[in-house]
Design a protein around this motif. Structure first.
Motif, PDB file in Angstrom:
ATOM      1  N   TYR A  60       0.826  -1.196   0.000  1.00 44.15           N
ATOM      2  CA  TYR A  60       0.000   0.000   0.000  1.00 44.15           C
ATOM      3  C   TYR A  60       0.867   1.255   0.000  1.00 44.15           C
ATOM      4  N   SER A  61       0.284   2.357  -0.442  1.00 43.08           N
ATOM      5  CA  SER A  61       1.024   3.614  -0.516  1.00 43.08           C
ATOM      6  C   SER A  61       1.482   4.084   0.864  1.00 43.08           C
ATOM      7  N   SER A  62       0.829   3.622   1.912  1.00 45.64           N
ATOM      8  CA  SER A  62       1.216   3.972   3.282  1.00 45.64           C
ATOM      9  C   SER A  62       2.463   3.237   3.742  1.00 45.64           C
ATOM     10  N   GLY A  63       2.888   2.248   2.952  1.00 45.34           N
ATOM     11  CA  GLY A  63       4.032   1.421   3.335  1.00 45.34           C
ATOM     12  C   GLY A  63       3.627   0.088   3.933  1.00 45.34           C
ATOM     13  N   GLU A  64       2.365  -0.050   4.262  1.00 43.98           N
ATOM     14  CA  GLU A  64       1.863  -1.306   4.821  1.00 43.98           C
ATOM     15  C   GLU A  64       1.896  -2.399   3.759  1.00 43.98           C
ATOM     16  N   THR A  65       2.192  -3.609   4.171  1.00 42.68           N
ATOM     17  CA  THR A  65       2.177  -4.751   3.262  1.00 42.68           C
ATOM     18  C   THR A  65       1.278  -5.847   3.826  1.00 42.68           C
ATOM     19  N   LYS A  66       0.752  -6.647   2.941  1.00 45.61           N
ATOM     20  CA  LYS A  66      -0.108  -7.756   3.332  1.00 45.61           C
ATOM     21  C   LYS A  66       0.130  -8.918   2.389  1.00 45.61           C
ATOM     22  N   VAL A  67       0.196 -10.117   2.930  1.00 46.46           N
ATOM     23  CA  VAL A  67       0.440 -11.311   2.125  1.00 46.46           C
ATOM     24  C   VAL A  67      -0.724 -12.279   2.304  1.00 46.46           C
ATOM     25  N   ILE A  68      -1.228 -12.789   1.183  1.00 41.50           N
ATOM     26  CA  ILE A  68      -2.302 -13.781   1.215  1.00 41.50           C
ATOM     27  C   ILE A  68      -1.822 -15.024   0.483  1.00 41.50           C
ATOM     28  N   ASP A  69      -1.898 -16.157   1.164  1.00 41.92           N
ATOM     29  CA  ASP A  69      -1.575 -17.442   0.550  1.00 41.92           C
ATOM     30  C   ASP A  69      -2.899 -18.110   0.187  1.00 41.92           C
ATOM     31  N   THR A  70      -3.218 -18.118  -1.095  1.00 44.51           N
ATOM     32  CA  THR A  70      -4.511 -18.667  -1.516  1.00 44.51           C
ATOM     33  C   THR A  70      -4.639 -20.150  -1.218  1.00 44.51           C
ATOM     34  N   ASN A  71      -3.503 -20.833  -1.076  1.00 44.53           N
ATOM     35  CA  ASN A  71      -3.553 -22.265  -0.772  1.00 44.53           C
ATOM     36  C   ASN A  71      -4.010 -22.535   0.654  1.00 44.53           C
ATOM     37  N   LYS A  72      -3.966 -21.494   1.514  1.00 46.30           N
ATOM     38  CA  LYS A  72      -4.366 -21.670   2.908  1.00 46.30           C
ATOM     39  C   LYS A  72      -5.785 -21.185   3.168  1.00 46.30           C
ATOM     40  N   LEU A  73      -6.446 -20.648   2.128  1.00 47.05           N
ATOM     41  CA  LEU A  73      -7.817 -20.215   2.301  1.00 47.05           C
ATOM     42  C   LEU A  73      -8.723 -21.447   2.440  1.00 47.05           C
ATOM     43  N   PRO A  74      -9.736 -21.378   3.286  1.00 45.76           N
ATOM     44  CA  PRO A  74     -10.598 -22.555   3.473  1.00 45.76           C
ATOM     45  C   PRO A  74     -11.371 -22.891   2.198  1.00 45.76           C
ATOM     46  N   VAL A  75     -11.450 -24.162   1.930  1.00 42.22           N
ATOM     47  CA  VAL A  75     -12.182 -24.652   0.760  1.00 42.22           C
ATOM     48  C   VAL A  75     -13.317 -25.543   1.242  1.00 42.22           C
ATOM     49  N   ILE A  76     -14.516 -25.226   0.831  1.00 39.10           N
ATOM     50  CA  ILE A  76     -15.690 -26.017   1.214  1.00 39.10           C
ATOM     51  C   ILE A  76     -16.282 -26.642  -0.035  1.00 39.10           C
ATOM     52  N   ARG A  77     -16.419 -27.933  -0.022  1.00 39.87           N
ATOM     53  CA  ARG A  77     -16.914 -28.641  -1.202  1.00 39.87           C
ATOM     54  C   ARG A  77     -18.362 -28.254  -1.493  1.00 39.87           C
ATOM     55  N   LYS A  78     -18.651 -28.091  -2.771  1.00 39.30           N
ATOM     56  CA  LYS A  78     -20.022 -27.743  -3.145  1.00 39.30           C
ATOM     57  C   LYS A  78     -20.930 -28.955  -3.014  1.00 39.30           C
ATOM     58  N   MET A  79     -22.188 -28.680  -2.732  1.00 31.92           N
ATOM     59  CA  MET A  79     -23.194 -29.717  -2.608  1.00 31.92           C
ATOM     60  C   MET A  79     -24.018 -29.751  -3.885  1.00 31.92           C
ATOM     61  N   ILE A  80     -24.174 -30.931  -4.460  1.00 31.36           N
ATOM     62  CA  ILE A  80     -24.851 -31.077  -5.743  1.00 31.36           C
ATOM     63  C   ILE A  80     -25.943 -32.129  -5.615  1.00 31.36           C
ATOM     64  N   ARG A  81     -27.101 -31.831  -6.177  1.00 27.70           N
ATOM     65  CA  ARG A  81     -28.185 -32.812  -6.175  1.00 27.70           C
ATOM     66  C   ARG A  81     -27.778 -34.044  -6.982  1.00 27.70           C
ATOM     67  N   PRO A  82     -28.253 -35.221  -6.604  1.00 25.45           N
ATOM     68  CA  PRO A  82     -27.992 -36.414  -7.419  1.00 25.45           C
ATOM     69  C   PRO A  82     -28.463 -36.191  -8.853  1.00 25.45           C
ATOM     70  N   VAL A  83     -27.753 -36.781  -9.799  1.00 26.46           N
ATOM     71  CA  VAL A  83     -28.041 -36.575 -11.216  1.00 26.46           C
ATOM     72  C   VAL A  83     -29.503 -36.879 -11.533  1.00 26.46           C
ATOM     73  N   GLU A  84     -30.038 -37.950 -10.930  1.00 26.23           N
ATOM     74  CA  GLU A  84     -31.416 -38.345 -11.243  1.00 26.23           C
ATOM     75  C   GLU A  84     -32.447 -37.321 -10.755  1.00 26.23           C
ATOM     76  N   LYS A  85     -32.044 -36.416  -9.853  1.00 23.67           N
ATOM     77  CA  LYS A  85     -32.953 -35.390  -9.361  1.00 23.67           C
ATOM     78  C   LYS A  85     -32.741 -34.049 -10.049  1.00 23.67           C
ATOM     79  N   GLN A  86     -31.816 -33.990 -10.985  1.00 26.34           N
ATOM     80  CA  GLN A  86     -31.556 -32.756 -11.712  1.00 26.34           C
ATOM     81  C   GLN A  86     -32.504 -32.630 -12.901  1.00 26.34           C
ATOM     82  N   GLY A  87     -32.687 -31.392 -13.349  1.00 29.36           N
ATOM     83  CA  GLY A  87     -33.526 -31.152 -14.513  1.00 29.36           C
ATOM     84  C   GLY A  87     -32.932 -31.759 -15.774  1.00 29.36           C
ATOM     85  N   ARG A  88     -33.769 -31.965 -16.777  1.00 30.91           N
ATOM     86  CA  ARG A  88     -33.327 -32.654 -17.997  1.00 30.91           C
ATOM     87  C   ARG A  88     -32.183 -31.944 -18.697  1.00 30.91           C
ATOM     88  N   THR A  89     -32.163 -30.612 -18.635  1.00 29.19           N
ATOM     89  CA  THR A  89     -31.135 -29.865 -19.352  1.00 29.19           C
ATOM     90  C   THR A  89     -30.016 -29.347 -18.453  1.00 29.19           C
TER      91      THR A  89
END
Length: 250
Positions: free
Chosen positions: A153-182
């Motif tokens: 930052y212009s103030s001299g402050e720095t910040k580091v983000i490691d994207t590999n350490k961000l929490p990952v939550i698996r998505k929930m998906i309906r079973p294929v047979e309950k999904q719409g035709r398209t």
């Protein structure tokens, strides 16, 4: 007794639809009501061969809405490149992306750097955030978009983000047979299954059947003078907008 895992308090809702066939435009909408955030985008692609690579340009724009702040951020997309397509393929992003917010008066230019032919790192990205009225750079960023990013930052402050350490939550998906035709996972399930087995020829056959069905539907619509009508998106000026966005409730 071991503690029960905490449930994620946030829910993300995602909707995607092909809104146009010529050109093949896709509309995307995503929201998190608990955080007062949603994003609306539309994209279509242009592809070209470049020797041992295939380049895909992402044409379109997205808008991120931060509803608690009343801010809207318009952004573009980087291009994607499939490298070494005849040997061991790998993918990278490249090109320039712009982000702007009219309310705050700030904008950002983001560059996705492609790997040099000899040496160099993959997935590098750099960015500058400016105050539009003065042209002052208030923040610079650099690193790997899928790794570690450093913000100065212009103030001299720095910040580091490691994207590999961000929490990952698996998505929930309906079973294929309950999904719409398209819905995509149901529509393409046979192509996906044989691709996982490495059977390219059978995957091509399944893909051909799907495409012929789509062409037949299109011919029938043309014969009956019935234009394609998206289910979830409306066209407003030159933008495709989700019909029931979160910002309408705020």
């Amino acid at each position: 007794m071991p503690e029960a895992p905490q449930r994620n308090p946030y829910k993300v809702r995602f909707v995607a639809e092909q809104v146009s066939h010529h050109p093949p435009v896709s509309g995307f909408y995503c929201e998190c009501a608990e955080r007062g955030m949603c994003v609306n985008t539309h994209i279509w692609t242009k592809s070209k061969f470049m020797g041992m690579s295939v380049g895909v340009s992402m044409v379109g724009e997205g808008v991120l809405y931060l509803l608690d702040h009343g801010e809207e951020y318009a952004f573009t997309f980087p291009s994607a490149y499939a490298r070494s397509i005849l040997t061991v393929p790998w993918v990278e992003l490249g090109g320039k992306v712009t982000i702007s917010c009219a309310k705050t008066g700030y904008s950002a230019n983001v560059t996705f750097h492609t790997k040099p032919f000899y040496g160099g790192k993959v997935h590098r990205v750099s960015a500058e955030v400016k105050q539009n009225s003065s042209g002052k750079v208030v923040c610079k960023a650099q690193g790997e978009w899928n790794g570690t990013l450093e913000f100065i930052y212009s103030s001299g402050e720095t910040k580091v983000i490691d994207t590999n350490k961000l929490p990952v939550i698996r998505k929930m998906i309906r079973p294929v047979e309950k999904q719409g035709r398209t819905e995509s996972r149901r529509l393409w399930q046979h192509v996906t299954a044989v691709l996982k087995e490495g059977n390219i020829d059978l995957a091509t056959e399944h893909k051909h059947v799907l495409e012929e069905d789509q062409r037949s539907d299109e011919r029938q619509r043309a014969a009956n003078n019935m234009p394609w009508k998206p289910k979830y998106f409306n066209k407003e000026d030159d933008e495709w907008v989700y019909r029931n966005p979160l910002w309408k409730t705020h």
